[in-house]
Design a protein around this motif. Structure first.
Motif, PDB file in Angstrom:
ATOM      1  N   LYS A  97      11.428  31.927 -19.160  1.00  0.00           N
ATOM      2  CA  LYS A  97      11.460  31.151 -20.400  1.00  0.00           C
ATOM      3  C   LYS A  97      10.406  31.680 -21.359  1.00  0.00           C
ATOM      4  O   LYS A  97       9.279  31.938 -20.949  1.00  0.00           O
ATOM      5  CB  LYS A  97      11.212  29.678 -20.085  1.00  0.00           C
ATOM      6  N   THR A  99       4.183  32.203 -21.882  1.00  0.00           N
ATOM      7  CA  THR A  99       3.599  31.437 -22.974  1.00  0.00           C
ATOM      8  C   THR A  99       2.526  32.269 -23.668  1.00  0.00           C
ATOM      9  O   THR A  99       2.577  33.515 -23.586  1.00  0.00           O
ATOM     10  CB  THR A  99       3.096  30.071 -22.438  1.00  0.00           C
ATOM     11  N   ASP A 100       1.553  31.592 -24.324  1.00  0.00           N
ATOM     12  CA  ASP A 100       0.577  32.351 -25.118  1.00  0.00           C
ATOM     13  C   ASP A 100      -0.842  32.274 -24.554  1.00  0.00           C
ATOM     14  O   ASP A 100      -1.799  32.552 -25.246  1.00  0.00           O
ATOM     15  CB  ASP A 100       0.607  31.873 -26.580  1.00  0.00           C
ATOM     16  N   MET A 136      -4.849  26.658 -17.094  1.00  0.00           N
ATOM     17  CA  MET A 136      -6.295  26.862 -17.046  1.00  0.00           C
ATOM     18  C   MET A 136      -7.018  25.569 -16.687  1.00  0.00           C
ATOM     19  O   MET A 136      -6.426  24.497 -16.669  1.00  0.00           O
ATOM     20  CB  MET A 136      -6.760  27.426 -18.386  1.00  0.00           C
ATOM     21  N   ASN A 151      -7.743  22.915 -21.582  1.00  0.00           N
ATOM     22  CA  ASN A 151      -7.112  23.549 -22.730  1.00  0.00           C
ATOM     23  C   ASN A 151      -8.101  24.551 -23.339  1.00  0.00           C
ATOM     24  O   ASN A 151      -9.167  24.158 -23.804  1.00  0.00           O
ATOM     25  CB  ASN A 151      -6.757  22.462 -23.748  1.00  0.00           C
ATOM     26  N   LYS A 206      -0.399  20.816 -22.185  1.00  0.00           N
ATOM     27  CA  LYS A 206       0.837  21.103 -22.927  1.00  0.00           C
ATOM     28  C   LYS A 206       1.505  22.398 -22.464  1.00  0.00           C
ATOM     29  O   LYS A 206       2.671  22.660 -22.761  1.00  0.00           O
ATOM     30  CB  LYS A 206       0.444  21.184 -24.404  1.00  0.00           C
TER      31      LYS A 206
HETATM   32  P1  ADP Z   1       4.964  27.494 -25.602  1.00  0.00           P
HETATM   33  O1  ADP Z   1       5.324  27.596 -27.032  1.00  0.00           O
HETATM   34  O2  ADP Z   1       4.871  28.813 -24.916  1.00  0.00           O
HETATM   35  O3  ADP Z   1       5.788  26.492 -24.862  1.00  0.00           O
HETATM   36  P2  ADP Z   1       2.832  25.554 -25.817  1.00  0.00           P
HETATM   37  O4  ADP Z   1       2.091  25.571 -27.103  1.00  0.00           O
HETATM   38  O5  ADP Z   1       3.839  24.497 -25.609  1.00  0.00           O
HETATM   39  O6  ADP Z   1       3.459  27.001 -25.597  1.00  0.00           O
HETATM   40  O7  ADP Z   1       1.791  25.511 -24.594  1.00  0.00           O
HETATM   41  C1  ADP Z   1       0.766  26.474 -24.510  1.00  0.00           C
HETATM   42  C2  ADP Z   1      -0.524  25.865 -25.038  1.00  0.00           C
HETATM   43  O8  ADP Z   1      -0.927  24.801 -24.168  1.00  0.00           O
HETATM   44  C3  ADP Z   1      -1.725  26.786 -25.015  1.00  0.00           C
HETATM   45  O9  ADP Z   1      -1.759  27.588 -26.151  1.00  0.00           O
HETATM   46  C4  ADP Z   1      -2.893  25.813 -24.936  1.00  0.00           C
HETATM   47  O10 ADP Z   1      -3.423  25.565 -26.208  1.00  0.00           O
HETATM   48  C5  ADP Z   1      -2.279  24.520 -24.448  1.00  0.00           C
HETATM   49  N1  ADP Z   1      -2.915  24.001 -23.230  1.00  0.00           N
HETATM   50  C6  ADP Z   1      -3.310  22.709 -23.058  1.00  0.00           C
HETATM   51  N2  ADP Z   1      -3.857  22.543 -21.867  1.00  0.00           N
HETATM   52  C7  ADP Z   1      -3.823  23.722 -21.220  1.00  0.00           C
HETATM   53  C8  ADP Z   1      -4.249  24.176 -19.934  1.00  0.00           C
HETATM   54  N3  ADP Z   1      -4.816  23.343 -19.048  1.00  0.00           N
HETATM   55  N4  ADP Z   1      -4.025  25.471 -19.615  1.00  0.00           N
HETATM   56  C9  ADP Z   1      -3.451  26.292 -20.497  1.00  0.00           C
HETATM   57  N5  ADP Z   1      -3.035  25.937 -21.734  1.00  0.00           N
HETATM   58  C10 ADP Z   1      -3.210  24.667 -22.097  1.00  0.00           C
END
Ligand code: ADP
Ligand code: ASP
Ligand code: MG
Length: 464
Positions: A2, A226-227, A232, A235, A262
């Motif tokens: 995905k 994802t990005d 982690m 966040n 998220k």
């Molecule tokens: P995508 O568009 O790939 O679905 P999202 O923006 O929905 O990406 O989710 C990725 C984002 O989630 C990261 O950029 C980060 O800011 C956020 N995030 C929140 N908590 C965490 C965490 N514990 N580990 C990694 N990312 C996290």
């Protein structure tokens, strides 16, 4: 595989996503791709639907979306026949979008059903682009609308998959293509009822689409590109020293997602867990990083608290009154009302004196639930068993999460000690009996500081 919104956010990102899919196929794997909309598109679609409902339909957005996606088609698709076909499909999908918005501007009523029909357009625009980019790398690939695959309930805005129906459709529609060596690109986020009415799985739901389709096809693994470098310890945009967790269990992944990480939609883990399909979370911007693996055991050597998360934009509802003591059934009645509103309770806490129950809901759901509680508990209010049903200002839930918190003494002391030292006031507390998390309510303004304080107290920035 995905790909999230930022991973398909531009022509370069789509090219990179296509390359990752094609490279994996070249290593001998059978690949099905699930794509999100290009980043920010879903937000724009929803804003347009709301604007149209208020009578403001502005056809500029249609043109902007057309230009944005056509530019990608022009940059990435060399074959003119395919390029024209893709641009034509973009036009048709945007025609449909425009007609729906125009209708809304006439009737002024946005139902959840119409909102789903509109908000899923972004994935329908992205999929043909990604498929063409994969085809341009020598792997046959076509876009597939998930409305032909993911069969759901009619809970618009948060539909649930019907597993057996989805399994049959996924097999019929995708297996022959996979067997021919193709890489189908399926739209994430959307599905359709058994009558064919388009639904969505909820915001951020493309992750869930991937695990639903992975489970339906009995995939060997589900990869979420994802990005960031995986799941982690917090966040990373809130805690810069956060570190990637190389391996976590299904239950840890679910708790993390549920409590606000998220990076995974909160329902993603269940379909994979049921069939014990390993899930990986990988960074499309840094694809050689191993990311996070979600497995049955997680990391047995890991310490108690593994990660700290937060959920903003929530409201705490409190039901209180000295007369509640010893009156049976008030709790049951309260949660019956909440359930009838189909609201999602994020956290519950009850004082042992029994004269206060509080629970946390998303700010979007709270007003409706509070109104329903005031009606549903009218008798108790009249009798004085309950004195007050109150909804406080917006707050945040902060959660410390880890499988091995269970049986590790002193964790709560460390959490509250850290918050005390940071001068952060804790409004409510709850520990799940699973002992996999301690969650607490703080003001929204203090949420980031609370997350950082707990992260530091457990030294999560250091690898073990
Ligand atoms: P995508 O568009 O790939 O679905 P999202 O923006 O929905 O990406 O989710 C990725 C984002 O989630 C990261 O950029 C980060 O800011 C956020 N995030 C929140 N908590 C965490 C965490 N514990 N580990 C990694 N990312 C996290
Ligand atoms: N595009 C949808 C959203 O923004 C689904 C997703 O990206 O997962 O909510
Ligand atoms: Mg997401």
């Amino acid at each position: 595989m995905k790909f999230g919104g930022t991973s398909v956010g531009s022509a370069e990102r789509i090219a990179q996503a296509a390359q990752l899919a094609a490279d994996t196929a070249a290593r001998g794997h059978q690949v099905v791709v699930v794509t999100s909309a290009m980043s920010k598109v879903t937000d724009a679609l929803i804003a347009a639907a709301r604007g149209a409902t208020g009578g403001q339909w502005d056809s500029r957005l249609r043109q902007e979306l057309f230009d944005k996606h056509t530019a990608v088609a022009e940059a990435l698709i060399g074959d003119p026949v395919r390029r024209d076909a893709v641009i034509e499909s973009l036009r048709q999908r945007l025609d449909r979008f425009e007609k729906l918005c125009f209708g809304l501007s006439m009737v002024h009523e946005l139902t959840p059903r119409l909102l789903d029909a509109i908000s899923g357009t972004g994935e329908m625009l992205a999929a043909p682009l990604l498929a063409a980019a994969i085809a341009a790398r020598g792997r046959p690939s076509d876009a597939v609308d998930a409305t032909e695959i993911v069969v759901t309930t009619d809970q618009f805005g948060g539909a649930e998959p019907l597993i057996e129906e989805t399994r049959m459709k996924a097999a019929a529609r995708l297996r022959p293509a996979i067997a021919r060596g193709e890489i189908p690109v399926v739209t994430g986020f959307i599905g359709a009822t058994s009558d064919g009415v388009m639904t969505t799985l909820g915001r951020g739901g493309s992750d869930y689409s991937a695990s639903i389709i992975g489970a339906a096809l009995e995939a060997d693994e589900v990869w979420i590109w994802t990005d960031v470098d995986g799941v982690m310890t917090a966040n990373p945009s809130e805690v810069p020293e956060a570190r990637t967790l190389s391996e976590i269990s299904y239950s840890e992944a679910s708790e993390l997602a549920y409590y606000g990480a998220k990076v995974l939609h909160y329902k993603t883990i269940l379909p994979a867990f049921r069939q014990r399909i390993p899930v990986r979370i990988l960074n499309s911007f840094n694809p050689t990083h191993p990311g996070t693996r979600v497995t049955v055991e997680g990391d047995p050597a890991a310490r108690g608290v593994k990660a700290v998360t937060s959920i903003r934009g929530v409201i705490m509802v409190a039901i209180s009154g000295t007369g509640m003591q010893g009156i049976p059934g008030i709790v049951a009645k309260t949660f019956d009302v909440v359930a009838a509103q189909q609201a999602n309770v994020l956290m519950i806490s009850q004082a042992s004196s029994e004269n206060n129950i509080c629970f946390v809901l998303s700010a979007a759901e709270a007003p409706r639930v509070v109104a329903a509680l005031r009606t549903g508990l009218e008798f108790e209010l009249m009798r004085g068993h309950i004195e007050e049903i109150s909804a406080e200002q917006q707050v945040a839930i902060v959660a410390a999460i880890g499988d091995r918190m269970r049986g590790t003494p002193g964790i709560a002391a460390t959490v509250f000690g850290a918050l005390g030292k940071a001068g952060i006031n804790v409004i409510a507390i709850s520990q799940g009996s699973s002992e996999r998390n301690i969650s607490l309510v703080v003001t929204e303004q203090e949420a980031a500081a609370a997350v950082r304080a707990i992260h530091r107290a457990f030294q999560l920035e250091k690898s073990m």
